[in-house]
Design an enzyme around this catalytic site. Structure first.
Site, PDB file in Angstrom:
ATOM      1  N   ASP A   1      90.184  22.472  28.644  1.00  0.00           N
ATOM      2  CA  ASP A   1      88.841  22.260  29.172  1.00  0.00           C
ATOM      3  C   ASP A   1      88.958  21.447  30.457  1.00  0.00           C
ATOM      4  O   ASP A   1      89.818  20.568  30.551  1.00  0.00           O
ATOM      5  CB  ASP A   1      87.967  21.473  28.184  1.00  0.00           C
TER       6      ASP A   1
ATOM      7  N   ASP B   1      86.179  19.884  17.818  1.00  0.00           N
ATOM      8  CA  ASP B   1      87.292  19.811  18.761  1.00  0.00           C
ATOM      9  C   ASP B   1      88.213  18.658  18.393  1.00  0.00           C
ATOM     10  O   ASP B   1      87.754  17.580  18.000  1.00  0.00           O
ATOM     11  CB  ASP B   1      86.788  19.601  20.190  1.00  0.00           C
TER      12      ASP B   1
END
Length: 142
Positions: free
Chosen positions: A86, A115
């Site tokens: 990310d 996550d």
């Protein structure tokens, strides 16, 4: 039949994260179950599509951004697991974070997004991003 559902679930997760990248918050929210749970394991936990979407809609500001690169995106039944990078952007600062994500998809909507990431690695990413804002050659690229 199961293989088709598995493929559909990975496509839903990809579409969800790409919608976040594209700041298409309506699409993102349409892929969330009303009682969805979002968790950065060990740090934050939120419940409810509206509440979660409201947090991410803060990225509508032009100076903020998100990008994603999938390294692996696999599913078994309702569960989708991915390894990805990310990128969180604030102005010229771009922080790269290695993430392992767990998603649970039911009836075409995400009910769980969890996550996992390494805090120390993320702090190194922040330090590198801050240095890259001053010395652009230090910036990482996908």
């Amino acid at each position: 039949m199961t293989e088709r559902v598995t493929h559909l679930n990975t496509a839903i997760v990809e579409k969800f994260l790409y919608a976040l990248r594209d700041k298409d918050f309506d699409t993102m929210e349409s892929l969330m179950a009303d009682d969805m749970v979002y968790e950065n394991y060990g740090y934050t936990r939120m419940r409810g599509a509206r509440r979660i979407a409201k947090v991410f809609r803060a990225m509508e500001r032009p100076s903020m951004g998100f990008d994603v690169k999938f390294h692996r995106n696999v599913a078994e039944g309702d569960n989708v697991l991915n390894e990805r990078t990310d990128v969180i952007s604030v102005g010229r600062v771009r922080v790269f974070i290695g993430v392992c994500g767990v998603f649970e998809v039911r009836d075409g909507r995400i009910v769980l997004w969890r996550d996992y990431f390494d805090l120390f690695d993320s702090l190194k990413g922040i330090a590198r991003a801050l240095a890259g804002a001053v010395v652009p050659t230090v910036n990482r690229k996908f």
